[in-house]
Design a protein around this motif. Structure first.
Motif, PDB file in Angstrom:
ATOM      1  N   PRO A  64      -6.549  45.945  -9.008  1.00 16.40           N
ATOM      2  CA  PRO A  64      -7.504  46.994  -8.635  1.00 16.40           C
ATOM      3  C   PRO A  64      -6.793  48.235  -8.100  1.00 16.40           C
ATOM      4  CG  PRO A  64      -7.571  45.185  -7.066  1.00 16.40           C
ATOM      5  CD  PRO A  64      -6.652  44.770  -8.156  1.00 16.40           C
ATOM      6  N   LYS A  65      -7.341  49.394  -8.420  1.00 13.39           N
ATOM      7  CA  LYS A  65      -6.765  50.651  -7.945  1.00 13.39           C
ATOM      8  C   LYS A  65      -7.225  50.949  -6.518  1.00 13.39           C
ATOM      9  CE  LYS A  65      -6.268  52.716 -12.532  1.00 13.39           C
ATOM     10  NZ  LYS A  65      -5.419  51.723 -12.967  1.00 13.39           N
ATOM     11  N   ASP A  66      -8.430  50.510  -6.183  1.00 17.45           N
ATOM     12  CA  ASP A  66      -9.005  50.753  -4.864  1.00 17.45           C
ATOM     13  C   ASP A  66      -8.961  49.449  -4.067  1.00 17.45           C
ATOM     14  OD1 ASP A  66     -10.417  51.490  -2.634  1.00 17.45           O
ATOM     15  OD2 ASP A  66     -12.325  51.747  -3.674  1.00 17.45           O
ATOM     16  N   LEU A  67      -8.079  49.409  -3.087  1.00 16.36           N
ATOM     17  CA  LEU A  67      -7.923  48.190  -2.294  1.00 16.36           C
ATOM     18  C   LEU A  67      -8.380  48.419  -0.861  1.00 16.36           C
ATOM     19  CD1 LEU A  67      -4.631  46.582  -3.587  1.00 16.36           C
ATOM     20  CD2 LEU A  67      -6.849  45.478  -3.406  1.00 16.36           C
ATOM     21  N   ILE A  68      -9.581  48.956  -0.711  1.00 21.93           N
ATOM     22  CA  ILE A  68     -10.137  49.121   0.632  1.00 21.93           C
ATOM     23  C   ILE A  68     -10.270  47.748   1.287  1.00 21.93           C
ATOM     24  CG2 ILE A  68     -12.184  49.809   1.943  1.00 21.93           C
ATOM     25  CD1 ILE A  68     -12.537  52.068  -0.140  1.00 21.93           C
ATOM     26  N   GLU A  69     -10.684  46.771   0.477  1.00 25.23           N
ATOM     27  CA  GLU A  69     -10.786  45.394   0.960  1.00 25.23           C
ATOM     28  C   GLU A  69      -9.817  44.512   0.182  1.00 25.23           C
ATOM     29  OE1 GLU A  69     -14.681  43.753   1.285  1.00 25.23           O
ATOM     30  OE2 GLU A  69     -15.553  45.649   1.936  1.00 25.23           O
ATOM     31  N   GLU A  70      -9.315  43.494   0.849  1.00 27.89           N
ATOM     32  CA  GLU A  70      -8.465  42.507   0.197  1.00 27.89           C
ATOM     33  C   GLU A  70      -9.278  41.840  -0.909  1.00 27.89           C
ATOM     34  OE1 GLU A  70      -5.161  39.557   2.041  1.00 27.89           O
ATOM     35  OE2 GLU A  70      -7.146  39.404   2.906  1.00 27.89           O
ATOM     36  N   GLN A  71      -8.631  41.550  -2.040  1.00 31.34           N
ATOM     37  CA  GLN A  71      -9.316  40.962  -3.188  1.00 31.34           C
ATOM     38  C   GLN A  71      -8.939  39.488  -3.353  1.00 31.34           C
ATOM     39  OE1 GLN A  71     -11.371  42.972  -5.427  1.00 31.34           O
ATOM     40  NE2 GLN A  71     -11.213  44.303  -3.633  1.00 31.34           N
ATOM     41  N   PHE A  72      -9.951  38.643  -3.545  1.00 29.44           N
ATOM     42  CA  PHE A  72      -9.768  37.214  -3.800  1.00 29.44           C
ATOM     43  C   PHE A  72     -10.399  36.921  -5.159  1.00 29.44           C
ATOM     44  CE2 PHE A  72      -9.767  37.810   0.724  1.00 29.44           C
ATOM     45  CZ  PHE A  72      -8.814  36.940   1.200  1.00 29.44           C
ATOM     46  N   GLN A  73      -9.583  36.423  -6.105  1.00 29.58           N
ATOM     47  CA  GLN A  73     -10.078  36.149  -7.443  1.00 29.58           C
ATOM     48  C   GLN A  73      -9.783  34.698  -7.814  1.00 29.58           C
ATOM     49  OE1 GLN A  73      -8.004  38.126 -10.621  1.00 29.58           O
ATOM     50  NE2 GLN A  73      -9.587  37.649 -12.109  1.00 29.58           N
ATOM     51  N   PRO A  74     -10.819  33.853  -7.915  1.00 27.39           N
ATOM     52  CA  PRO A  74     -10.590  32.466  -8.349  1.00 27.39           C
ATOM     53  C   PRO A  74     -10.097  32.429  -9.789  1.00 27.39           C
ATOM     54  CG  PRO A  74     -12.802  32.754  -7.409  1.00 27.39           C
ATOM     55  CD  PRO A  74     -12.219  34.115  -7.598  1.00 27.39           C
ATOM     56  N   LEU A  75      -9.041  31.673 -10.024  1.00 24.96           N
ATOM     57  CA  LEU A  75      -8.516  31.481 -11.371  1.00 24.96           C
ATOM     58  C   LEU A  75      -8.935  30.123 -11.919  1.00 24.96           C
ATOM     59  CD1 LEU A  75      -4.907  32.896 -10.785  1.00 24.96           C
ATOM     60  CD2 LEU A  75      -6.925  34.123 -11.638  1.00 24.96           C
ATOM     61  N   VAL A  76      -8.962  29.121 -11.039  1.00 24.56           N
ATOM     62  CA  VAL A  76      -9.438  27.772 -11.343  1.00 24.56           C
ATOM     63  C   VAL A  76     -10.196  27.305 -10.111  1.00 24.56           C
ATOM     64  CG1 VAL A  76      -8.774  25.373 -11.822  1.00 24.56           C
ATOM     65  CG2 VAL A  76      -7.441  27.250 -12.805  1.00 24.56           C
ATOM     66  N   ASP A  77     -11.388  26.790 -10.302  1.00 26.57           N
ATOM     67  CA  ASP A  77     -12.191  26.327  -9.161  1.00 26.57           C
ATOM     68  C   ASP A  77     -12.908  25.042  -9.542  1.00 26.57           C
ATOM     69  OD1 ASP A  77     -13.564  26.109  -6.793  1.00 26.57           O
ATOM     70  OD2 ASP A  77     -14.663  28.004  -6.988  1.00 26.57           O
ATOM     71  N   THR A  78     -12.424  23.920  -8.985  1.00 27.27           N
ATOM     72  CA  THR A  78     -13.049  22.616  -9.227  1.00 27.27           C
ATOM     73  C   THR A  78     -13.368  21.982  -7.877  1.00 27.27           C
ATOM     74  OG1 THR A  78     -11.035  21.262  -9.173  1.00 27.27           O
ATOM     75  CG2 THR A  78     -11.569  22.345 -11.273  1.00 27.27           C
ATOM     76  N   ASP A  79     -13.933  20.799  -7.908  1.00 25.26           N
ATOM     77  CA  ASP A  79     -14.221  20.086  -6.656  1.00 25.26           C
ATOM     78  C   ASP A  79     -12.955  19.778  -5.867  1.00 25.26           C
ATOM     79  OD1 ASP A  79     -16.921  20.104  -7.243  1.00 25.26           O
ATOM     80  OD2 ASP A  79     -16.921  18.079  -8.087  1.00 25.26           O
ATOM     81  N   ASN A  80     -11.830  19.599  -6.567  1.00 28.11           N
ATOM     82  CA  ASN A  80     -10.597  19.159  -5.914  1.00 28.11           C
ATOM     83  C   ASN A  80      -9.575  20.252  -5.654  1.00 28.11           C
ATOM     84  OD1 ASN A  80     -11.469  16.458  -5.911  1.00 28.11           O
ATOM     85  ND2 ASN A  80     -10.860  16.248  -8.041  1.00 28.11           N
ATOM     86  N   VAL A  81      -9.656  21.340  -6.388  1.00 26.82           N
ATOM     87  CA  VAL A  81      -8.624  22.372  -6.263  1.00 26.82           C
ATOM     88  C   VAL A  81      -9.210  23.759  -6.520  1.00 26.82           C
ATOM     89  CG1 VAL A  81      -7.833  22.272  -8.674  1.00 26.82           C
ATOM     90  CG2 VAL A  81      -6.234  22.947  -6.899  1.00 26.82           C
ATOM     91  N   LEU A  82      -8.684  24.727  -5.789  1.00 34.40           N
ATOM     92  CA  LEU A  82      -8.992  26.137  -6.021  1.00 34.40           C
ATOM     93  C   LEU A  82      -7.666  26.862  -6.174  1.00 34.40           C
ATOM     94  CD1 LEU A  82     -10.679  28.784  -6.022  1.00 34.40           C
ATOM     95  CD2 LEU A  82     -10.543  28.719  -3.513  1.00 34.40           C
ATOM     96  N   VAL A  83      -7.484  27.535  -7.303  1.00 35.17           N
ATOM     97  CA  VAL A  83      -6.320  28.372  -7.536  1.00 35.17           C
ATOM     98  C   VAL A  83      -6.849  29.801  -7.545  1.00 35.17           C
ATOM     99  CG1 VAL A  83      -4.446  28.971  -9.120  1.00 35.17           C
ATOM    100  CG2 VAL A  83      -5.202  26.586  -8.919  1.00 35.17           C
ATOM    101  N   GLU A  84      -6.258  30.653  -6.711  1.00 30.24           N
ATOM    102  CA  GLU A  84      -6.758  32.020  -6.659  1.00 30.24           C
ATOM    103  C   GLU A  84      -5.632  33.028  -6.573  1.00 30.24           C
ATOM    104  OE1 GLU A  84      -9.332  32.695  -3.270  1.00 30.24           O
ATOM    105  OE2 GLU A  84      -7.873  31.890  -1.886  1.00 30.24           O
TER     106      GLU A  84
END
Length: 105
Positions: free
Chosen positions: A11-31
């Protein structure tokens, strides 16, 4: 199969920190997390139910732990943070985006 690159579409505008899930399951979250001069507000701590492994892919950061320990992370550095280990982001680079890869398990 969807192919992607962790450095695409920063993102060009980083007023807020960005969190983007790449993989999201019951057991693991990759972001992907993108910071630029972002810190955890004073007096606030992450106290997560799952362990978290994080790597700085670009930029730099400092993590502070409730024990008083401070850990500096540069490009390629990674750390495993156990569940309920209180920590906060004390500093991220002001000059460039800090791109994190985080795995919550």
């Amino acid at each position: 199969m969807d192919k992607a690159n962790i450095f695409d579409n920063l993102p060009k505008d980083l007023i807020e920190e960005q969190f983007q899930p790449l993989v999201d399951t019951d057991n693991v979250l990759v972001e992907r997390i993108i910071s630029k001069a972002h810190v955890t507000p004073d007096g606030e701590w992450y106290d997560q139910a799952r362990s978290e492994w994080v790597m700085v892919m670009q930029g730099a950061a400092k993590l502070e732990f409730a024990t008083g320990e401070m850990v500096s992370l540069n490009k390629g550095d990674h750390i495993n943070i156990g569940a309920h280990v209180k920590h906060r982001v004390a500093w991220t680079s002001e000059q460039t985006e800090t791109v994190w890869l985080a795995i919550h398990y």
